[in-house]
Design an enzyme around this catalytic site. Structure first.
Site: not given
Ligand code: IVH
Length: 705
Positions: A52, A54, A101, A136
């Site tokens: 949070a 960060y 993201l 996520k």
């Molecule tokens: S999509 C273009 N889907 O979150 C970016 N990321 O904050 C594509 N992550 O580096 C990432 N679950 O390590 C995607 N269902 C999910 C995810 C996910 C975890 C992580 C991933 C990414 C980070 C981004």
């Protein structure tokens, strides 16, 4: 949404009220602070702030850049993802960058996200957008490259462009197929997803580690990262790691034209995909998904920190593209941080590199989200006063997926502690130097209390040395924080120059005979020290750890002066109040009063000058490279005006920025091009008045082609 306190790195002035100068200073400071957090998070698997806190830093930094786009340079964090990989593994260049993201915290952020997409694609309110909604996963992202169906490389994200080659290690994961079987497998497939450790396995691993005296991990994410970055793949094999596929990098052919189609294809190739993934076709459906997954969160055997929404149609994903480090077609909707209540047993003061004193609450151990918490940061003494925390109070704390939690507030109806914690008058270091209260830009007494001991304060000296050897500074393999503390205690390394004389002095020290070292590790350490005797100017300047001189500023100074001799001479003159030098420095891009004052003070101190001279004798400092942009519009400032007919304004802006141009909203002498469509008015007139080159949309397209 949970309210997040201002982190120690954010000032309280709203971004809209910042002057350009203030913004520049804060931007540079935040950049250095965030970079340091990234390094701890990505390279050491040991973050020191909550997610949070960060995120709050990051949001403020992004907001400053949105308001002052001129602060966005190539060194800008919005142009980078994560931190550089650690040096233990071979590097792998990602064929397609691994990006990150953007975050949504409140429901309104999700509404904005969908509205942005509609605007960008020029969709009407009734046009349906289908989203793939997924949990996520709080693990680490991995790119698996298959050529002719064969797994050839497994790489971590690293800085997004270059990761670490952990192929041998990922091959030990049961969820990762070594071959993609079946007909029609594209010649090149890069499957991306998240490596994670289950909560069960994490607790069991820590128990085993405690019994055998091994490393204890703070959370499942760190233990997954630690397990994957083992030199010996048999250790990775002994750690139960899982993998969920959710994305792709380079694909010689696309087996599907939607996100959900790709997920099905991953399953067909025998990858695991997350079973909670769901199609959602409205904002309400997305928000419902968020609520449902949050309710299930505690019962899942893997950590998640939010959900991700992705536009399902890949042709739309392509049109939407990316804005600096994150896609426009996806967003992470985070969960609020986890909270608990406990008692403050004591408050301690810690001293950082710049001498800032940070109060830390020592807590009655409490479990928050599966992790035992014993310390929480109070940020600064104003915060103690604001919260009214006393030793003995029951407080609410918040932890968001990582190590240092924060104190949120006092539970008033529990018995109150009697003992207030006064602002210390002296540093807790053996010198007991008197502390000073930092002044804010407006001359008021700021929240930060600082020890004035500088290198004479052992806490600061050690922190300085740690900064000096850190990844983005001298980056000496085998000389990490623990070693620095040990060498400092032994009086073997008291200042940076001592690092380089250590091999010679070892004739008397005999480090190889010290427990925990041995001949091989000493030889490796000395080789690593030798390898860093030559260093780039910007790294050298950054390594000095001068206040307000973070990486971006160091690069700006290095580029401005070109050589150490020129920079050093200027700083010495500056210290003697030479007005011309001050003016010359002020004229440099990105350098303002705060940095100049800081350099003035630093080089004004005889002990700093002596340390630097001793150090400069030990190393060879390479001249700075001149910046080179390879697109026709790199570094140029562009203004779009009038109606664009071939693309939306957002698309035009995005493509210009991708090529390194700055897009501005108003025309000035600094504008290089004005791209004018039909209906252009005052901006076109301004351009003509100022003699700025005016292009049609077609001419612009030709220029960037
Ligand atoms: S999509 C273009 N889907 O979150 C970016 N990321 O904050 C594509 N992550 O580096 C990432 N679950 O390590 C995607 N269902 C999910 C995810 C996910 C975890 C992580 C991933 C990414 C980070 C981004």
């Amino acid at each position: 949404m949970t309210s997040i306190m201002a982190s120690k790195g954010t000032s309280k002035t709203p971004v809209d009220d910042l002057s350009e100068k203030q913004a520049k200073v804060e931007h540079a400071r935040l950049q250095a602070e965030i970079a340091e957090h990234d390094r701890r998070y990505y390279q050491e698997d040991a973050p020191t702030v909550s997610d949070a806190a960060y995120d709050a830093l990051r949001r403020r930094y992004d907001a400053i850049e949105v308001r002052f786009p001129q602060l966005r340079t190539l060194e800008s964090l919005t142009q980078r993802v994560g931190a550089a990989p650690s040096a233990r593994f071979a590097k792998v260049r990602h064929a397609v960058p691994m990006l990150s993201l953007d975050n949504a915290f409140a429901e309104g952020d999700v509404v904005d996200f969908v509205a942005r997409i509609r605007r960008f694609l020029r969709l009407g309110d009734d046009d349906e957008i289908a989203f793939s909604a997924e949990p996520k996963i709080d693990g680490l992202s991995m790119s698996l490259r298959y050529e002719k169906g064969e797994l050839v490389t497994g790489a971590t994200r690293g800085d997004g462009t270059e990761g670490e080659d952990v192929t041998a290690n990922v091959k030990t994961l049961a969820d990762i197929p070594h071959r993609l079987k079946g007909r029609g497998i594209p010649a090149v497939c890069e499957v991306r997803g998240e490596v994670y450790m289950t909560k069960h396995a994490f607790l069991a691993l820590n128990k085993r580690q405690a019994e055998t005296g091994g490393q204890i991990f703070a959370n499942p994410r760190n233990s997954a990262a630690g397990s994957l970055r083992q030199k010996d793949p048999s250790i990775t094999a002994s750690r139960p790691l899982g993998f969920f596929a959710y994305g792709w990098g380079e694909m010689s052919e696309m087996p599907a034209d939607t996100q959900s189609g790709m997920i099905k294809w991953f399953e067909h190739c025998l990858f695991k995909t997350n079973p909670l993934t769901k199609m959602c076709r409205s904002v309400e459906a997305l928000l419902k998904f968020h609520r449902q997954i949050e309710a299930q969160r505690a019962g899942l055997d893997y950590d998640i920190d939010g959900v991700v929404y992705k536009v399902d149609r890949i042709d739309w994903q392509e049109r939407l593209g990316f804005v600096s480090r994150s896609p426009r077609w996806a967003i992470a909707h985070k969960f609020p941080a986890e909270k608990a209540t406990t008692v403050v047993k004591d408050i301690e003061t810690q001293v950082g590199r710049t001498g800032a004193l940070t109060p830390v609450a020592k807590l009655e151990p409490v479990t928050v989200g599966g992790v035992v918490v014993q310390n929480a940061t109070l940020h600064n003494f104003d915060e103690i006063a604001r919260l009214g925390v006393r030793i003995g109070d029951t407080v609410q704390i918040q932890r968001a997926g990582d190590v240092i939690p924060q104190v949120l507030g006092v539970i008033e109806d529990k018995p109150r502690g009697a003992k207030a914690y006064p602002v210390p008058k002296h540093c807790p270091c053996p010198l007991k130097t008197e502390v000073v209260h930092e002044q804010t830009a407006t001359g008021e007494e700021g929240a930060v209390v600082r020890c004035t001991g500088e290198f004479a304060c052992p806490f600061q000296a050690v922190e300085h040395l740690k900064h000096f050897v850190s990844r983005r500074a001298f980056d000496i393999d085998g000389l990490g924080e623990k070693q620095i503390e040990f060498f400092y205690e032994q009086d073997w390394i008291k200042e940076p120059a001592d690092i380089f004389t250590l091999p010679e002095r070892n004739r008397k020290i005999h480090l190889e005979e010290v427990e925990g070292f041995g001949e091989v590790s000493v030889r490796n350490l000395f080789n690593a020290i030798e390898a860093r005797r030559e260093i780039a100017l910007e790294r050298f300047i950054y390594a000095l750890g001068i206040r307000h001189v973070g990486e971006t500023t160091a690069v700006a100074l290095a580029r401005g002066y070109g050589s150490w001799d020129a920079f050093h001479a200027a700083c010495l003159k500056l210290a003697k109040d030479d007005a011309e030098t001050k003016q010359e420095m002020d004229a440099l891009d990105q350098i303002g009063d705060t940095v100049i004052e800081s350099l003035h003070d630093y080089f004004g101190e005889a002990h700093n000058r002596r340390r630097i001279e001793a150090l400069a004798k030990q190393v060879r400092i390479r001249d700075a490279e001149r910046p080179r942009g390879d697109s026709a519009v790199a570094g140029k400032t562009v203004v779009f005006t009038g109606t664009l007919e071939k693309m939306t304004r957002d698309e035009a802006k995005a493509s210009a920025e991708r090529l390194g141009a700055k897009v501005s909203g108003s025309v000035s002498k600094k504008t290089d091009y004005v791209v004018a469509g039909p209906g252009a008015g005052s901006k076109l007139a301004d351009a003509k008045k100022l003699g700025v080159t005016v292009l049609t949309e077609d001419e612009w397209a030709k220029l960037i082609r």
